[in-house]
Write a protein that holds these residues in place. Structure first.
Motif, PDB file in Angstrom:
ATOM      1  N   GLY A 143     -22.358  27.074  -0.808  1.00 39.50           N
ATOM      2  CA  GLY A 143     -21.315  27.389   0.165  1.00 39.50           C
ATOM      3  C   GLY A 143     -20.234  28.169  -0.529  1.00 39.50           C
ATOM      4  N   ILE A 144     -19.114  28.289   0.140  1.00 38.04           N
ATOM      5  CA  ILE A 144     -17.951  28.891  -0.486  1.00 38.04           C
ATOM      6  C   ILE A 144     -16.758  28.334   0.273  1.00 38.04           C
ATOM      7  N   ASP A 145     -15.643  28.136  -0.416  1.00 36.38           N
ATOM      8  CA  ASP A 145     -14.483  27.578   0.277  1.00 36.38           C
ATOM      9  C   ASP A 145     -13.272  28.492   0.090  1.00 36.38           C
ATOM     10  N   LEU A 146     -13.040  29.332   1.102  1.00 31.51           N
ATOM     11  CA  LEU A 146     -11.907  30.252   1.017  1.00 31.51           C
ATOM     12  C   LEU A 146     -10.599  29.577   1.430  1.00 31.51           C
ATOM     13  N   SER A 147     -10.682  28.349   1.906  1.00 34.66           N
ATOM     14  CA  SER A 147      -9.458  27.697   2.358  1.00 34.66           C
ATOM     15  C   SER A 147      -8.762  26.963   1.212  1.00 34.66           C
ATOM     16  N   MET A 148      -9.292  27.073   0.001  1.00 29.81           N
ATOM     17  CA  MET A 148      -8.762  26.253  -1.093  1.00 29.81           C
ATOM     18  C   MET A 148      -7.304  26.545  -1.398  1.00 29.81           C
ATOM     19  N   ILE A 149      -6.899  27.803  -1.304  1.00 31.03           N
ATOM     20  CA  ILE A 149      -5.504  28.103  -1.631  1.00 31.03           C
ATOM     21  C   ILE A 149      -4.578  27.482  -0.595  1.00 31.03           C
ATOM     22  N   ALA A 150      -4.977  27.558   0.661  1.00 30.13           N
ATOM     23  CA  ALA A 150      -4.168  26.907   1.692  1.00 30.13           C
ATOM     24  C   ALA A 150      -4.132  25.403   1.460  1.00 30.13           C
ATOM     25  N   THR A 151      -5.261  24.843   1.061  1.00 25.39           N
ATOM     26  CA  THR A 151      -5.311  23.396   0.829  1.00 25.39           C
ATOM     27  C   THR A 151      -4.576  23.017  -0.441  1.00 25.39           C
ATOM     28  N   LEU A 152      -4.452  23.961  -1.348  1.00 26.81           N
ATOM     29  CA  LEU A 152      -3.642  23.717  -2.541  1.00 26.81           C
ATOM     30  C   LEU A 152      -2.168  23.673  -2.147  1.00 26.81           C
ATOM     31  N   ALA A 153      -1.763  24.606  -1.290  1.00 22.30           N
ATOM     32  CA  ALA A 153      -0.338  24.779  -1.012  1.00 22.30           C
ATOM     33  C   ALA A 153       0.186  23.772   0.002  1.00 22.30           C
ATOM     34  N   VAL A 154      -0.484  23.682   1.154  1.00 20.27           N
ATOM     35  CA  VAL A 154       0.140  22.968   2.271  1.00 20.27           C
ATOM     36  C   VAL A 154       0.196  21.444   2.061  1.00 20.27           C
ATOM     37  N   PRO A 155      -0.934  20.778   1.770  1.00 17.28           N
ATOM     38  CA  PRO A 155      -0.812  19.324   1.607  1.00 17.28           C
ATOM     39  C   PRO A 155       0.121  18.942   0.441  1.00 17.28           C
ATOM     40  N   ALA A 156       0.064  19.723  -0.657  1.00 17.72           N
ATOM     41  CA  ALA A 156       0.934  19.399  -1.789  1.00 17.72           C
ATOM     42  C   ALA A 156       2.405  19.564  -1.387  1.00 17.72           C
ATOM     43  N   ALA A 157       2.704  20.658  -0.691  1.00 21.67           N
ATOM     44  CA  ALA A 157       4.093  20.874  -0.255  1.00 21.67           C
ATOM     45  C   ALA A 157       4.519  19.788   0.722  1.00 21.67           C
ATOM     46  N   TRP A 158       3.559  19.298   1.499  1.00 22.69           N
ATOM     47  CA  TRP A 158       3.888  18.242   2.459  1.00 22.69           C
ATOM     48  C   TRP A 158       4.227  16.946   1.721  1.00 22.69           C
ATOM     49  N   VAL A 159       3.420  16.651   0.694  1.00 20.85           N
ATOM     50  CA  VAL A 159       3.714  15.472  -0.127  1.00 20.85           C
ATOM     51  C   VAL A 159       5.147  15.568  -0.636  1.00 20.85           C
ATOM     52  N   MET A 160       5.513  16.743  -1.137  1.00 16.28           N
ATOM     53  CA  MET A 160       6.843  16.913  -1.710  1.00 16.28           C
ATOM     54  C   MET A 160       7.913  16.788  -0.642  1.00 16.28           C
ATOM     55  N   THR A 161       7.665  17.367   0.526  1.00 10.40           N
ATOM     56  CA  THR A 161       8.649  17.277   1.606  1.00 10.40           C
ATOM     57  C   THR A 161       8.847  15.825   2.032  1.00 10.40           C
ATOM     58  N   LEU A 162       7.725  15.103   2.201  1.00  8.01           N
ATOM     59  CA  LEU A 162       7.822  13.710   2.633  1.00  8.01           C
ATOM     60  C   LEU A 162       8.589  12.883   1.601  1.00  8.01           C
ATOM     61  N   ALA A 163       8.221  13.085   0.330  1.00  7.48           N
ATOM     62  CA  ALA A 163       8.894  12.313  -0.713  1.00  7.48           C
ATOM     63  C   ALA A 163      10.372  12.683  -0.750  1.00  7.48           C
ATOM     64  N   GLY A 164      10.656  13.974  -0.568  1.00 10.03           N
ATOM     65  CA  GLY A 164      12.051  14.412  -0.572  1.00 10.03           C
ATOM     66  C   GLY A 164      12.824  13.842   0.598  1.00 10.03           C
ATOM     67  N   ALA A 165      12.111  13.583   1.696  1.00  9.62           N
ATOM     68  CA  ALA A 165      12.793  13.048   2.880  1.00  9.62           C
ATOM     69  C   ALA A 165      12.954  11.543   2.794  1.00  9.62           C
ATOM     70  N   GLY A 166      12.539  10.951   1.704  1.00  6.42           N
ATOM     71  CA  GLY A 166      12.828   9.537   1.496  1.00  6.42           C
ATOM     72  C   GLY A 166      11.646   8.612   1.702  1.00  6.42           C
ATOM     73  N   TYR A 167      10.483   9.137   2.014  1.00  2.90           N
ATOM     74  CA  TYR A 167       9.327   8.253   2.114  1.00  2.90           C
ATOM     75  C   TYR A 167       8.906   7.821   0.717  1.00  2.90           C
ATOM     76  N   PRO A 168       8.318   6.638   0.583  1.00  5.25           N
ATOM     77  CA  PRO A 168       7.866   6.220  -0.743  1.00  5.25           C
ATOM     78  C   PRO A 168       6.823   7.209  -1.279  1.00  5.25           C
ATOM     79  N   PRO A 169       6.895   7.536  -2.558  1.00  6.49           N
ATOM     80  CA  PRO A 169       5.948   8.510  -3.130  1.00  6.49           C
ATOM     81  C   PRO A 169       4.496   8.174  -2.846  1.00  6.49           C
ATOM     82  N   VAL A 170       4.139   6.883  -2.922  1.00  9.97           N
ATOM     83  CA  VAL A 170       2.740   6.505  -2.705  1.00  9.97           C
ATOM     84  C   VAL A 170       2.309   6.891  -1.300  1.00  9.97           C
ATOM     85  N   LEU A 171       3.176   6.601  -0.342  1.00  9.46           N
ATOM     86  CA  LEU A 171       2.864   6.920   1.047  1.00  9.46           C
ATOM     87  C   LEU A 171       2.723   8.424   1.214  1.00  9.46           C
ATOM     88  N   ALA A 172       3.663   9.165   0.575  1.00  9.65           N
ATOM     89  CA  ALA A 172       3.625  10.624   0.676  1.00  9.65           C
ATOM     90  C   ALA A 172       2.316  11.163   0.126  1.00  9.65           C
TER      91      ALA A 172
END
Lengths: 703, 337, 327
Positions: free
Chosen positions: C65-94
């Protein structure tokens, strides 16, 4: 009441067209077309003036520009490759043509040709690497994408200022960018012409077929001797040239040596091609698909931009549409042939009147006898499937064979035989003209002629197409039997236009008027359909007045008479309405009457099922083909009748040993020669009271 | 809208009082210009075509334009080209036939939209260019003098790196090689650095499309080669977060002087306070937006032929350093009222 | 080294290995300051995220196969983790939320490829666009998300140094080890090779290929998230606009250069490591030489082209053995 409704329904409701439409090759393009229509409807409801002249002209201008590149990548995809480098080729060509026009102030022709050459050269790099060095298309063009882009960036920094500080004084250049002819943008004209040419190229010309062949199966293409490497390489050159053409129009419109020109273009065009239904992996694709894909992607992106949709939302919408369209298209591609199979067979209502008495009872007109029991057998095991037999002036016997040959048995004893001519398709009805040229109806091929010096010539294989026909009825699919008029015109029957020869049981199951009678006029070399919607028209013979023919409709179990000229021109009259079996060929008898072959007998089960089209439709959908009902053709007979429709004589082989089925018979010098399409022999029967000089075909009859 | 109706109603009432009750002692007089102005702004439209949204610059500009539009009752719309120049060109093309009154364009570079913008003006649309101007001038331009930003940054580095015991080695982290914004800034750097014998530019590298990861790895490589690096000139604050990360990892935060620039958002002050960079040139997004709003109003009231006046407003630059950071107010989207 | 080569066919992996050694040696000889422990570590560190992504891509590519979505998956979920943690959610939950996002993306990719039978190239391209769109339409305030102090407890994955070795290199090595064990020591790993080599044969022998296809995309997505966190921790922010760049091509090249054929069923972790080192060496050397950005791209492209060409000249594809539909 319900019976009337049923009759009306089966008379007027065109069941058959659904399967026929579905079976058309262009139905592969149905999904992209539907997606496009939805897109247009959606955005014109959302946006004012979406279908205004201005907006359309803007959209078409951009669509045509993009279309060039999509067409290019489509050619590459069809060959089984992919070209990601188009984005960088586009950027480089844009830069070059601008530099030629703005800085060097070259004449338009010069600038355009230099740029097209650059496109070709860059495409050739891909082509040589992929075609001749056999490198992988995806990786190679990905790397050339990076390399060309780097070259572009290096040059861009150096020339961009020079380009944007000079302006060419070329009205022709401006017209390329913004001009219109008959209020259609120049670029749309250019693209339209190119698209039509490419369409013809892909569907009608040898080299286009080569592309499809290489894409469809590279290995087979190689083994059949196609220059696979060259074809692959040239497809990339074509892609490069088309990309260059697109860049030229883009440059003329925007005059922008912008740094990120063409960025992401490879994704856009790939998306367009796939949305249009062009498959990765090769062998499938058309110009129409490329155009539809281009329009869809362009209208969606433009529409979302005009609705001022936030960028994130547009991306989500775009991705959703792409995935839905691709899923639909792939489902459609995979399942269409199944749907065709289910829908194509569309049984009609055929109400045969019941027989007044059992045909086998002694007091019936058709009372069985054993007169064919002791016929002489000719060529036992030496011939397969002699549908028709005919004899020449030297009494030599000719018949067709399943292997696509015409076999000649030599008079007087018919022990020796030779292959008289190789046709290539199964010969059915045959007859001689006055010069003893042999005319043959060939299943799947048309009407052929074998001259006296054994040259096989095509007489006709097409007729005029009916304006309402959906399947192409201009080609002859199943020419069946023929007769020749004294002036040389030939009348022949085509049993069905919906099925191939081997599918005749399915046509019987359908019981629909799929057949026709066609006239070929050698003086004008013109073929015209004279009578349509006949239920398996089969045997045909010119009647005594030379103004009409008698013909058999097999599944309708009738003999009819049709006047093609004279005072009753155009009329069709019933001669024998209700035969006990399925009539096949008709031929003249020496006493002015006619011989009729009956290839099989009706059965009550099949007759009943013909009155129940719904039952037959369910059967055709739910059961495999070899479990469908089929007409009985295990036993038949020969009937002599006159033009008034009276049955004069019947010949049977009750035990079905010599002639289990009979498809034709021909009277010649006191003998009756008998052929049958499932037989491995020809029969010869001495007729007691016949004219021993009578010859049914050739000079004697025609003259 | 409501505000406007209210204002108009009040105006009418006041006017009738003025005519009918002129005998009243304390006279109230309506400003004769305002009704005409408000009426003329009604149903006018302004469209903003940014290169991108979702970053402090464009969000800041857009928020202030939107607020003024809401207040004065004209329509305002954003058509985001989302880093896609071709999409931007498509947008402007269709806007030319839609004919808004004012088109505000953030150019991706000097050339891409030049011809389209000229066509737009020819079609009677006032075009205001923002941040980056094409080589065709239109009704207005608002943006920083980028060469000056470069010069200001370079001067700060020169001041720091030509002192006693400094190596004078400078690393330049540019933007995309083809971006005029970055090229202008490099020009500013050169204007200052080239004439200075004590400065040695050890490397000029592009960070690609302003990628902080790339800034980080370039900085790391250069630090390996030149451990005595003295100063870094960065093109944009967001990118130089990576630069600062590289310095922090190498333990050189206090040895290398970083100067960067940007719109003066919260990141700028945070960066100074956290010692990510020591010098920051702000082109003051709220100030630019105010200039832009003024030009929009002027364009909406312009009765002359489109393009007969051309105005360039260079934004006054503000320098942030550790010394003055507490007096500066770094804006946030919330602080734009 | 030559002993290692003796008796082996000169395949892509060996060619790239030789190329790497040649380039490395010439840099070492001619480029002062190249061959120092510090610089070598910098070299590897600069490509460690690329390498991690390459490992994820390798799993998919081995499964044809091939996965061209990897860069999006690198950026968006990681940035979301950071946003959630920054907004005060516990890091584990984020992090769990980000993980769920990444897994969902992988499942979506897998379902589209395995069940809807959309070509992987197209399905993952569209999913990538969609994921980037989700990120842009309101998960974050700005497209560039800063590393929140709340996550400083895990920021070492991209930043710190232990025993002189940067953690991001260790992260790469750890990911390589996990992927290696998965591919070579587990049943699922064998199945991925099997279906990459011949999907129909794998299906006939009773392998349930569709769930495995989904699994391979899920693994790629999870690895992408991991790479994203390493990248974000390293550069102290996550610029979600990297989706717009041509990074994905670099990832594919790293994988393929090392000798993992796009037609599936071949290669392993070593190939990714060799490919990554080659790219890293070229970039590092040219940065030291202060070659311009475009010049670097040009040289890198030419080297890649040379590698691919050498392979196809030494191991020409033949019409009889080429798989139909390979692009």
């Amino acid at each position: 009441m319900s019976q009337t409704l049923k009759k009306l329904r089966y008379k007027y409701w065109p069941d058959h067209i659904f399967g026929e439409i579905l079976q058309k090759p262009w139905m592969e393009t149905a999904v992209p077309l539907i997606v496009l229509i939805f897109t247009i409807v959606f955005f014109s409801a959302q946006i004012d003036n979406f279908i205004s002249a201005n907006n359309l002209s803007d959209n078409f201008r951009q669509a045509a520009e993009l279309g060039f590149v999509v067409l290019g990548i489509s050619l590459v995809l069809i060959v089984g490759g992919i070209d990601l480098s188009v984005a960088s080729i586009f950027a480089l060509c844009n830069l070059l043509v601008l530099y030629c026009m703005h800085v060097w102030q070259m004449p338009l022709i010069g600038a355009v040709s230099v740029t097209l050459l650059l496109g070709a050269a860059l495409g050739a790099i891909n082509g040589i690497l992929i075609g001749y060095f056999r490198m992988r298309a995806f990786l190679t063009t990905m790397v050339t994408l990076i390399v060309f882009k780097a070259i572009h960036d290096l040059l861009n920094v150096k020339v961009a200022v020079a380009i944007s500080s000079n302006f060419p004084d070329s009205p022709a250049w401006d017209r390329m960018g913004y001009g219109a002819i008959l209020s259609i943008p120049t670029v749309v004209w250019a693209f339209g012409i190119l698209a039509i040419f490419t369409h013809i190229f892909l569907t009608r010309l040898r080299y286009g077929w080569w592309l499809l062949a290489v894409g469809g199966n590279r290995r087979s293409a190689y083994n059949t001797g196609l220059p696979v490497n060259r074809i692959v390489a040239l497809s990339y050159v074509a892609s490069g040239v088309l990309t260059a053409a697109s860049a030229i129009f883009y440059a003329a419109r925007l005059a922008s040596p912008g740094a990120d020109t063409g960025k992401g273009l490879e994704i856009t065009v790939l998306t367009a091609a796939i949305l249009g239904g062009i498959r990765l992996g090769g062998g499938k694709g058309s110009v129409m698909k490329a155009i539809l894909g281009t329009l869809i992607i362009l209208l969606i992106t433009n529409g979302l931009l005009r609705m001022a949709t936030p960028a994130g939302t547009s991306r989500i919408i775009l991705a959703t549409i792409l995935l839905l369209a691709a899923t639909l298209d792939i489902r459609w591609f995979k399942n269409r042939h199944k749907a065709v199979q289910e829908l194509y067979v569309s049984p009609a209502l055929l109400e045969l009147p019941g027989l007044s008495k059992d045909a086998t009872s002694p007091d019936s007109d058709y009372a069985p006898n054993e007169r064919l029991h002791d016929v002489e057998i000719i060529g036992l095991g030496q011939v397969e499937a002699p549908e028709d037999v005919v004899l020449d002036e030297d009494d030599n016997l000719y018949c067709g064979s399943r292997h696509g040959d015409i076999i000649r048995f030599f008079a007087p004893d018919y022990k020796r035989h030779e292959v008289y001519a190789r046709i290539g398709g199964q010969p059915l009805g045959m007859t001689f003209d006055a010069e003893y040229n042999l005319y043959v109806c060939v299943g799947g091929m048309g009407l052929y002629r074998v001259t006296r010096d054994r040259k096989v010539e095509l007489v006709t294989d097409e007729t005029n197409r009916h304006f309402l026909s959906i399947i192409d009825d201009s080609r002859l699919r199943l020419a069946d039997d023929l007769d020749i008029l004294p002036d040389g015109r030939i009348l022949f029957s085509e049993a069905t236009v919906r099925y191939e020869m081997h599918e005749w049981p399915t046509d019987a199951l359908e019981g629909r008027g799929n057949g026709r009678i066609i006239m070929y006029d050698p003086k004008q070399n013109k073929t015209t359909t004279v009578l349509r919607n006949l239920i398996f028209p089969n045997g045909i013979v010119v009647a005594s007045d030379k103004q009409s023919i008698l013909f058999a409709e097999s599944w309708n179990c009738t003999i009819k008479r049709y006047w093609f000229e004279g005072p009753k021109k155009g009329k069709v009259e019933m001669v024998i309405p209700n035969l006990p079996g399925y009539p096949d060929n008709i031929n003249r008898a020496s006493d002015g009457n006619y011989w009729l072959a009956i290839m099989g007998m009706r059965s009550q089960v099949f007759d009943l099922s013909m009155r129940k089209p719904g039952f037959r439709r369910r059967m055709s959908k739910q059961l495999p083909g070899d479990e469908w009902l089929a007409p009985n053709i295990n036993i038949g007979c020969i009937v002599k009748f006159n033009e008034a429709g009276e049955i004069l004589d019947v010949l049977w082989d009750r035990q079905g040993i010599n002639h289990p089925m009979i498809t034709s018979m021909r009277e010649h010098k006191g003998y009756l020669y008998i052929g049958g399409i499932t037989n491995n022999r020809i029969g010869r029967l001495k007729l007691d009271d016949a004219d021993e000089t009578y010859v049914s075909s050739g000079k004697y009859h025609v003259g | 809208m409501k505000l406007f109706t209210k204002a108009a109603m009040t105006a009418v009432t006041l006017l009738s009082f003025a005519i009918g009750g002129s005998a009243v002692a304390q006279q109230s007089i309506n400003d004769p210009a305002r009704d005409a102005l408000y009426a003329s702004l009604k149903d006018r439209s302004v469209v903003f075509v940014p290169v991108f949204m979702g970053l402090d610059l464009t969000e800041g500009w857009s928020k202030m334009m939107a607020r003024q539009a809401e207040k004065l009752g004209y329509k305002y719309e954003v058509r985001n080209s989302n880093f896609n120049t071709a999409a931007g060109a498509q947008t402007i093309t269709s806007l030319i036939s839609e004919k808004p009154d004012v088109l505000v364009v953030q150019n991706p570079d000097v050339q891409s939209y030049a011809r389209l913008l000229k066509r737009a003006e020819d079609a009677g649309i006032h075009v205001l260019q923002l941040n980056m101007k094409t080589n065709i001038l239109t009704t207005g331009f608002v943006g920083a003098d980028v060469v000056e930003i470069g010069e200001t940054q370079a001067n700060a580095v020169v001041n720091h790196c030509t002192g006693e015991g400094k190596s004078g080695k400078v690393l330049i982290l540019a933007g995309p090689p083809t971006s005029p914004f970055s090229a202008y800034m490099l020009h500013g750097y050169e204007n200052v650095l080239n004439g200075n014998d004590k400065i040695q530019v050890v490397s000029v590298q592009s960070t690609g499309a302003y990628e902080s990861a790339k800034a980080k790895s370039i900085t790391q490589v250069v630090l390996q080669q030149h451990p005595d690096l003295c100063g870094i000139l960065g093109v944009w604050d967001n990118t130089d977060i990576g630069t600062a990360a590289a310095l922090a990892e190498a333990g050189k935060t206090n040895d290398v002087f970083v100067s960067t620039s940007g719109g003066g958002g919260e990141l700028s002050c945070k960066g100074i306070r956290e010692n990510l960079w020591q010098h920051y040139v702000s082109y003051d997004v709220p100030g630019q937006a105010r200039d832009l709003n003024d030009l929009i109003l002027a364009a909406l009231q312009d009765k002359n032929e489109v393009g007969s006046t051309k105005t360039i407003l260079y934004t006054p630059l503000i320098e942030f350093t550790a010394d003055n950071v507490d007096q500066q107010s770094c804006w946030t989207l919330e602080s734009i009222k | 080294m030559l002993n290692l080569l003796r008796g082996r066919k000169l395949d892509q992996q060996i060619i790239v290995l030789i190329l790497f050694i040649l380039i490395f040696l010439s840099f070492a000889v001619f480029l002062p300051g190249f061959i120092s422990a510090g610089n070598i570590l910098t070299l590897v560190r600069s490509v460690s995220v690329l390498g991690i992504l390459g490992l994820g891509m390798a799993i998919v590519v081995i499964g044809r196969g091939i996965d061209l979505s990897m860069i999006a998956t690198l950026a968006v979920p990681a940035a979301w983790v950071m946003t959630l943690a920054g907004a005060g959610y516990p890091p584990v939950l984020a992090i769990l939320a980000g993980l769920a996002f990444a897994i969902a993306t992988g499942v979506l990719n897998g379902v589209l490829v395995a069940y809807a039978e959309i070509p992987a190239l197209f399905a993952t391209l569209a999913v990538g666009i969609g994921i980037a769109g989700i990120g842009q339409s309101g998960l974050f305030e700005y497209d560039i998300v800063a590393w929140p102090p709340a996550l400083d407890s895990i920021s070492w994955i991209g930043r710190g140094v232990i025993l002189g070795i940067p953690y991001s290199i260790l992260a790469f090595l750890a990911a390589a080890l996990v992927v290696h064990i998965f591919l070579k020591k587990t049943r699922m790993g064998f199945f991925i090779y099997a279906l990459g080599d011949n999907l129909l044969a794998a299906r006939i022998t009773g392998v349930r290929v569709r769930p495995i296809i989904i699994l391979q995309y899920v693994m790629a997505s999870v690895i992408a998230l991991f790479a994203g966190l390493v990248l974000a921790a390293s550069s102290a922010n996550m610029d979600t606009r990297i989706f717009n760049l041509t990074w994905i091509y670099d990832v594919i090249l790293v994988v393929v250069l090392g000798g993992i054929g796009l037609s599936g069923g071949r290669g392993g972790v070593w190939n990714v490591i060799i490919g990554t080192l080659l790219i890293g060496t070229i970039i590092n050397g040219m940065t030291i030489m202060n070659v311009s950005f475009e010049g670097q791209n040009l040289v890198r492209g030419m080297v890649l082209l040379a590698a691919l060409m050498t392979d196809s000249i030494l191991n020409p594809r033949n019409e009889e053995t080429a798989k139909q539909g390979d692009i």
